[in-house]
Design an enzyme around this catalytic site. Structure first.
Site, PDB file in Angstrom:
ATOM      1  CB  ALA A   1      -0.924  -0.011   1.214  1.00  0.00           C
TER       2      ALA A   1
ATOM      3  CG  ASP B   1      26.987  24.572 -29.983  1.00  0.00           C
ATOM      4  OD1 ASP B   1      27.527  25.465 -29.311  1.00  0.00           O
ATOM      5  OD2 ASP B   1      26.489  24.777 -31.094  1.00  0.00           O
TER       6      ASP B   1
ATOM      7  CG  ASP C   1      26.062  28.664 -31.482  1.00  0.00           C
ATOM      8  OD1 ASP C   1      27.078  29.248 -31.087  1.00  0.00           O
ATOM      9  OD2 ASP C   1      25.868  28.360 -32.668  1.00  0.00           O
TER      10      ASP C   1
END
Length: 872
Positions: free
Chosen positions: A278, A603, A324
């Protein structure tokens, strides 16, 4: 060694090489010493490791233990159901994790497979992997540079480094040593980098670094990091541990109290297992995963492709977007933004023509292919395109004024000159930096130089690249074609101001980000003035307190100094990949959740390490896409705003069904734990708890994922990343509603037993099930009534409630299900009593929302929906 600082001769000495290259034997020795010129990848998890990882969760381990104990005490049905739950969750988790990380493979594809080198003094083709430091490579237009190199000879060489540095302009290369100083990658103009491409000219160069020692290799190393844990993963991880501990404590406490009271240990153990089950919302992991998958499907329709499923909810918690510039905020297309013409300039032979536009069209090497696409250097293309749009096409003008000769651009003169035949003589057209043209002007124009300089400087200060034009007419083509004979006594025609312009939709997206409490930050390899100008146009910089930092300035700051200003910086210019990681790490250390957008190789490390990496789908490199968690299919920064809106809605809905599941779990625990203390038998069996946790919790919980956005979704700040799931009064809400559900269940049980009804356990089971269905309807909104929202505004929820009621009635009234689920058919009156008592939960939450709305009207304040729900 800093190979860009010493003279070429010193570089050759350091590498023990010469302009004729290495011999085969030396190359073989160095290959054994330095290893192949290729990028290495991190070790991937095996299939078995991934499977075992799914079973390492604390909640799963508690469930497995409960299944084992169930088998030992003869409750095989419960064990089978538990194992089915565990298996389902493991499969879902495995499918999500079983994806190969191809970032390193994509980096390898960027590099050339063969290279032209001098070996034993002779040119020969070798595999790129076989290059070693000291090799002499031969490069020409169209080549991919196979390793990091120092140029030995260059002939009008230009290199496209945008994927590595983020700078949109092709870089003209030189062989000269640079003065001592701190240079970013884009400013080391005598070096070439592995994976970048030659766009013009030819060169010979010394290999100075190979493999993982190259700048591309350093990026590959930065990518090889552990996956970032999202806010929801952190919160659910903490929640799972707490619930697991609570399950064990509650079960152990119940067992201990019962043991002291002298009750049979087998019965106590069975109830303790029921309590543990439970306390654990078994449906939660699957519901979260399905909700995220549904959200990913909706984002796909908005042109956002989700590669890593947890990124869907991360969008709702993002506080910073580090983006960027080139190709993300801008068009990645150099454009002539402005043209200044010196008034009253007339040249013989150009009567009826605009002198400056004629110069733009003729003094260029940009051409068009058969499909009418522009070819050539981006700046040259921008100038030629502008002239063509004004009906001054190069092809037509060269028919009228054919080119006779040219003096190519070089870095010393900073000029390019073309000579054309006209009816009145030879037209000389010179293009270059304005500062280089001032000293070449005719005496009659010297007085106007101060005004020209002021105009040019004003444009440069706004971030424009300025190219000036001069012209003169010669009687004939000089025999000695040199700058001294051609590029003197010029008449200044004017200048063109160029820029990679910002996307129009990005400006609106930035404004919406700020409204939503998200701070956009530009990180670029471009120059400071250009970056600042773009940022001001987009609204990223809107006050003097918002700072601009360059890469060298960032290097000069220690960690403490940088931490003090990092939240004030809006633009970073001339930065390298490692610095991007430093920026993101500094923001994360300040408890910010950071999204990083980008499209280039440079990146990739930041995309990998950010809380959510967002790559461009059209102009993005494969490296960036593989490192990112989300890909913008339309390369539109504005799509991020829409994705954030979806992310916040999804996160809100996940919180709603966490409230729903946990309130139900508290109700179940209350009923199971407290009933014996009132002298009542245990009201529910383990199979009943599993049914409620899977069906009653699962179907409506899943339907909550379809709930529409609250009205204030994009007018409130992001969710505090440090905030727990129980923040804003959620813990009290769960406790209060859970106690109410448990109390009602025990109350009906006691009433039924007191009246001698044999179906008391099924009645208690029904109250617990129906009360949670009422709760699901009531918490669809934290403020608005279900009656104002309308039952049909979330049709999946209405369908889920009706289906759950139907399934519950099935296990009550179908004989086979009675035996399997230990239930008994109820009379109409008994069912009516159970339903009426269960509805108390629905009305209690609705009355609470009514009080909240009236308080809001009285104070004139509209409480945010999420906080209102928690408060209720």
């Amino acid at each position: 060694m800093d190979y860009h600082l010493p003279p070429v001769a010193d570089v050759a000495a350091a590498l023990t090489t010469s302009p004729v290259g290495l011999d085969a034997a030396t190359a073989g020795q160095r290959l054994a010493e330095h290893g192949p010129n290729q990028l290495s990848g991190s070790q991937q998890k095996t299939v078995w490791q991934l499977l075992l990882h799914q079973l390492a969760d604390v909640m799963i381990l508690v469930l497995l233990a409960a299944a084992g104990v169930s088998v030992l005490i003869g409750e095989a049905k419960s064990a089978y159901v538990i194992l089915a739950i565990v298996g389902l969750n493991a499969v879902i988790g495995f499918v999500q994790e079983y994806r190969a990380d191809k970032a390193i493979e994509a980096l390898q594809k960027m590099a050339a497979s063969h290279a032209q080198v001098l070996r034993d003094g002779q040119p020969q083709q070798v595999l790129t992997a076989g290059l070693v430091p000291g090799d002499v490579v031969l490069l020409e237009a169209g080549n991919v540079i196979p390793a990091d190199v120092r140029f030995l000879e260059t002939f009008t060489l230009k290199v496209d480094e945008s994927s590595l540095t983020g700078e949109s302009n092709n870089v003209e290369k030189t062989v000269e040593a640079l003065p001592p100083g701190d240079y970013s990658l884009g400013d080391r103009v005598n070096l070439g980098y592995k994976g970048t491409s030659v766009t013009n000219g030819r060169a010979t160069a010394y290999v100075v670094a190979t493999g993982m020692r190259t700048e591309l290799g350093k990026i590959a190393a930065l990518i090889q990091t552990a996956e970032v844990v999202t806010p929801l993963q952190k919160r659910l991880g903490t929640l799972g541990k707490r619930l697991s501990v609570a399950a064990l404590v509650v079960g152990a406490l119940f067992f201990a109290v019962g043991w002291l009271r002298g009750e049979p240990w087998e019965d106590l153990l069975l109830v303790a297992i029921s309590l543990a089950i439970a306390a654990l919302p078994e449906a939660l992991p699957a519901l979260v995963t399905v909700s995220l998958a549904l959200g990913a499907g909706r984002l796909m329709q908005s042109h956002a492709l989700i590669r890593k499923l947890p990124a869907v909810e991360t969008l709702g918690s993002v506080t910073y977007i580090c983006t960027d510039k080139t190709g993300t905020l801008t068009l990645n297309q150099m454009t002539v933004e402005d043209l200044y013409e010196v008034p009253a300039v007339a040249l013989p032979g150009l009567e009826g023509c605009n002198a400056l536009l004629t110069a733009l069209a003729l003094n260029t090497d940009a051409t068009r292919d058969p499909e009418n696409n522009w070819l050539g250097d981006s700046t040259e293309v921008a100038l030629a395109r502008y002239a063509a749009d004004k009906d001054y096409a190069r092809s037509g003008l060269e028919t009228q004024f054919p080119r006779l000769a040219e003096l190519p651009f070089d870095s010393e003169r900073k000029c390019m000159t073309t000579l054309h035949q006209t009816p009145d003589g030879v037209l000389v057209l010179t293009k270059g930096a304005a500062g280089s043209l001032y000293k070449q002007l005719a005496t009659s124009q010297q007085a106007g130089i101060a005004d020209l300089r002021r105009r040019v400087d004003a444009q440069a200060a706004q971030g424009y690249r300025v190219l000036a034009y001069g012209a003169k007419l010669l009687p004939e083509l000089p025999a000695d074609l040199t700058p001294a004979t051609v590029e003197t006594d010029l008449i200044f025609l004017g200048f063109a101001s160029l820029m990679d312009p910002p996307r129009e939709e990005a400006r609106q997206a930035v404004a919406e980000c700020k409204t939503a409490g998200i701070i956009p930050v530009m990180i670029t390899g471009d120059h400071k003035l250009t970056a600042k100008a773009i940022a001001e146009k987009l609204g990223i910089i809107s006050s003097e307190e918002e700072l601009v930092l360059t890469g060298p300035e960032l290097t000069a700051l220690d960690e403490a100094a940088f931490a003090a200003v990092v939240e004030k910086v809006r633009v970073y210019a001339r930065v390298d990949p490692a610095q991007k990681l430093r920026i993101i790490s500094a923001l994360q250390a300040r408890h910010q959740f950071v999204a990083m957008t980008g499209d280039g190789v440079n990146d990739a490390p930041a995309l990998k390490n950010a809380d959510i990496g967002i790559a461009m789908g059209i102009n993005g490199t494969e490296v960036a896409k593989e490192a990112a968690a989300m890909i913008l299919l339309d390369d539109n920064f504005a799509t991020i705003v829409e994705a954030v809106r979806h992310g916040r809605r999804i996160y809100d809905n996940i919180l709603k069904f966490i409230r729903y599941l946990l309130a139900g779990s508290v109700g179940e625990i209350t009923a199971l734990f407290c009933a014996p203390f009132f002298g009542l038998p245990v009201p529910l069996l383990a199979i009943h708890i599993l049914w409620i946790n899977l069906i009653t919790d699962g179907l409506p919980g899943l339907a909550l994922a379809y709930e529409p956005s609250e009205k204030s979704t994009m007018q409130r700040p992001p969710i505090d990343p440090r905030q727990t799931i129980f923040a804003d009064g959620l813990g009290w809400f769960i406790l209060a509603v859970g106690l109410l559900v448990g109390g009602l269940t025990i109350g009906v049980q006691a009433w039924a037993i007191g009246r001698g009804l044999p179906h008391w356990q099924t009645m208690a089971f029904t109250v617990l099930c129906f009360s949670q269905l009422g709760l699901a309807l009531a918490i669809r909104s934290g403020r608005e009534s279900i009656f104002s929202l309308g039952l049909l505004s979330n049709k999946p929820m209405l369908g889920a409630v009706l289906l759950t009621v139907g399934l519950h009635l099935t296990i009550i009234y179908v004989p086979f299900c009675n035996e399997l689920f230990s239930t008994q058919p109820l009379t109409v009156a008994e069912l009516g009593v159970a339903a009426a008592v269960a509805s108390v939960v629905f009305w209690a939450v609705e009355i609470r929302k009514l009080i909240i709305r009236r308080r809001g009207l009285a104070t004139g304040k509209a409480q945010p929906a999420v906080q209102a729900l928690s408060a209720s």
